[in-house]
Design an enzyme around this catalytic site. Structure first.
Site, mmCIF file in Angstrom:
data_model
loop_
_atom_site.group_PDB
_atom_site.id
_atom_site.type_symbol
_atom_site.label_atom_id
_atom_site.label_comp_id
_atom_site.label_asym_id
_atom_site.label_seq_id
_atom_site.Cartn_x
_atom_site.Cartn_y
_atom_site.Cartn_z
ATOM 1 N N ASN A 191 -29.033 18.279 44.306
ATOM 2 C CA ASN A 191 -30.516 18.439 43.824
ATOM 3 C C ASN A 191 -31.323 17.368 43.784
ATOM 4 O O ASN A 191 -30.482 16.342 44.105
ATOM 5 C CB ASN A 191 -30.611 19.445 42.719
ATOM 6 C CG ASN A 191 -29.835 18.737 41.534
ATOM 7 O OD1 ASN A 191 -29.662 17.424 41.628
ATOM 8 N ND2 ASN A 191 -29.173 19.504 40.425
ATOM 9 N N LYS A 192 -32.483 17.483 43.444
ATOM 10 C CA LYS A 192 -33.003 15.977 43.399
ATOM 11 C C LYS A 192 -32.716 14.855 42.444
ATOM 12 O O LYS A 192 -32.485 13.902 42.590
ATOM 13 C CB LYS A 192 -34.777 16.403 42.886
ATOM 14 C CG LYS A 192 -35.761 15.123 43.187
ATOM 15 C CD LYS A 192 -37.047 15.746 42.613
ATOM 16 C CE LYS A 192 -37.778 16.283 43.562
ATOM 17 N NZ LYS A 192 -39.171 16.409 42.950
ATOM 18 N N LYS A 193 -32.153 15.336 41.349
ATOM 19 C CA LYS A 193 -31.619 14.588 40.317
ATOM 20 C C LYS A 193 -30.513 13.751 40.690
ATOM 21 O O LYS A 193 -30.201 12.699 40.561
ATOM 22 C CB LYS A 193 -31.269 15.438 39.134
ATOM 23 C CG LYS A 193 -30.720 14.527 37.808
ATOM 24 C CD LYS A 193 -30.496 15.373 36.463
ATOM 25 C CE LYS A 193 -30.207 14.440 35.585
ATOM 26 N NZ LYS A 193 -28.813 14.187 35.671
ATOM 27 N N GLU A 194 -29.520 14.629 41.567
ATOM 28 C CA GLU A 194 -28.295 14.114 42.012
ATOM 29 C C GLU A 194 -28.464 13.065 43.101
ATOM 30 O O GLU A 194 -27.794 12.251 43.135
ATOM 31 C CB GLU A 194 -27.122 15.233 42.494
ATOM 32 C CG GLU A 194 -27.160 16.202 41.392
ATOM 33 C CD GLU A 194 -26.240 17.630 41.906
ATOM 34 O OE1 GLU A 194 -25.540 18.077 41.120
ATOM 35 O OE2 GLU A 194 -26.609 18.012 42.836
ATOM 36 N N ASP A 259 -25.282 27.582 43.899
ATOM 37 C CA ASP A 259 -24.329 28.060 44.484
ATOM 38 C C ASP A 259 -24.729 29.049 45.483
ATOM 39 O O ASP A 259 -23.789 29.426 46.679
ATOM 40 C CB ASP A 259 -23.455 29.003 43.403
ATOM 41 C CG ASP A 259 -22.792 28.204 42.307
ATOM 42 O OD1 ASP A 259 -22.619 26.832 42.666
ATOM 43 O OD2 ASP A 259 -22.476 28.520 41.297
#
Length: 461
Positions: A191-194, A259
């Protein structure tokens, strides 16, 4: 494509952190006399598959023949997973199988209690040997990493290298800021944060998104680079950057959305579906999931139902529309026209317009307005029929009918971000251009127009 996929049963192997998601449903209507806290009266408990097990559930719900490989503890949660999943699990004595207990009150999560052991597993070699024994029978491999110790660098390296030799795609849902252990995989779905943590970027806005997603592809030798952008959709870098816009209408709980995304991507790649089409389908699956509460799986039937949303609800008055737009911080795209007989050129034009932002609003000339502009013989179809036809397209979010000859009043009222017109307006004054942030001119498909269709029909009579 959905009809084809719904008939397939690809064999997919999933390795990762298999967990149990428990939901304790409570009634919280009193304050404790002992401390300023709520009293939660337990009503029921609901035990579900979580983590890699939820990816398994999604794949099974889609129709895949799924096989799980993992490591669990000798505890009740480990037994639950073995009883509910087809696969093979190594038992590490004394290890706690991840168990997340969510305390729910009035459909809201108020607390989560976690039991887990996040140290690296002691059975790396045994897990790799088991994988080597099974891999040749599968069409795709999913690594579902929740940083609970199963997907060690050694395990990831062995899985990716072996699968690559056999030309089997490996899809990774990563965790943490170090993606080196996933090098050589077919794709990652951070995701964007990761992605920000792995790239060490301050943001992924504007040009940074393309720079960042390309860097992920190059740094970790990926076939495709993907970043999930929540309400903005999915960014894909293959030969260039593409964005598959999000489809969610209502969001109740984002649990399990990632998921469902990797499950759909794995199912599609196992069936050799083109990657951007796979991303678009993954968005639709995520939209179904976030409209429910808790970790849930999604099926192709549910995706079909989602695509058949009641299109008449998309036809709004300008007042209704303004209220809806104020509730969401979205990039609004506006275009307008008579759309008397909807044709291929209209479809291509509106699809391109939608890709410019988050929400596409089509301003539709009323019957009276069309008659004044086009003559007494027009429109061929009534304003309601025309509005319904436009609303039936998934890339059209809202249709609003206006009576004026131009959309100036409507544009002034709604104040969209982007105004879209046909490329034939290049040397003309675009009504409302001074109100919006920018104007985009889109080329029409040559040879398509309502007037030509009407003339063709007349000539055949």
């Amino acid at each position: 494509m959905l009809e084809f996929l719904s008939q397939q049963k690809p064999k997919i192997l999933i390795i990762g952190d298999f967990m149990v998601d428990n939901y304790t449903w409570c009634d919280c209507s009193r304050i404790s006399p002992e401390a300023p806290v709520l009293i939660a009266k337990t009503l029921k408990e609901d035990k579900r598959l979580g983590g890699a097990a939820n990816v398994y559930a999604n794949l099974k719900s889609l129709g895949a023949d799924v096989f799980a490989l993992g490591v669990v503890g000798d505890d009740e949660s480990g037994k639950f997973l073995q009883e509910n999943l087809k696969g093979e699990f190594l038992i590490q004595k004394g290890r706690k199988t991840p168990f997340k207990n969510r305390i729910m009150a009035h459909n809201q999560q108020v607390l989560r209690l976690d039991e887990e052991d996040i140290s690296e597993i002691l059975l790396e070699n045994e897990l790799i040997a088991l994988f080597d024994e099974k891999i040749k029978d599968f069409k795709a491999v999913v690594l579902s990493d929740y940083a609970k110790g199963v997907l060690t660098p050694k395990v990831c390296k062995a899985v990716i290298e072996k699968a690559k030799v056999l030309n089997i795609p490996v899809l990774v849902d990563p965790k943490g800021s170090d993606f080196n252990k996933y090098s050589g995989a077919t794709l990652l779905t951070p995701n964007k944060k990761e992605a920000l943590e792995a790239l060490k970027f301050e943001n992924l806005e504007g040009e940074n998104l393309e720079k960042g997603i390309k860097k992920l592809k190059e740094d970790f030798s990926l076939r495709y680079s993907i970043i999930t952008l929540s309400e903005a959709g999915i960014a894909l870098f293959d030969e260039g950057l593409k964005i598959a816009p999000a489809k969610a209408l209502e969001v109740y709980d984002v649990t399990g959305a990632g998921d469902s995304v990797i499950a759909v991507l794995a199912f599609c790649l196992a069936n050799e579906i083109e990657i951007f089409k796979a991303c678009e389908l993954a968005n639709e699956a995520a939209a179904v999931v976030v409209s429910k509460i808790g970790s849930v799986s999604v099926s192709f039937d549910e995706i079909k139902s989602f695509k058949r949303v009641d299109f008449e609800k998309k036809i709004k008055s300008k007042e209704e529309l303004l209220v809806l737009l104020k509730q969401n911080n979205k990039k609004i795209v506006f275009t307008n026209g008579c759309f008397d007989i909807v044709h291929f050129g209209h479809i291509k034009y509106l699809d391109k317009a939608k890709r410019l932002g988050d929400v596409l609003i089509v301003g539709l000339n009323s019957d009276a307005s069309v008659k004044r502009l086009k003559g007494e013989s027009r429109p061929v179809n009534s304003e309601f029929q025309r509005a319904c036809m436009l609303a039936a397209f998934y890339f059209v979010d809202f249709v609003v009918i206006f009576d004026e000859d131009t959309p100036l009043e409507l544009i002034s009222f709604l104040k969209p971000d982007i105004l879209v017109k046909g490329a034939d307006y290049k040397d003309k004054l675009v009504v409302g251009a001074d109100i919006v942030s920018r104007v985009e001119l889109i080329d029409f498909e040559e040879g398509f127009s309502t007037s030509k269709i009407i003339e063709k029909i007349k000539d055949k009579k």
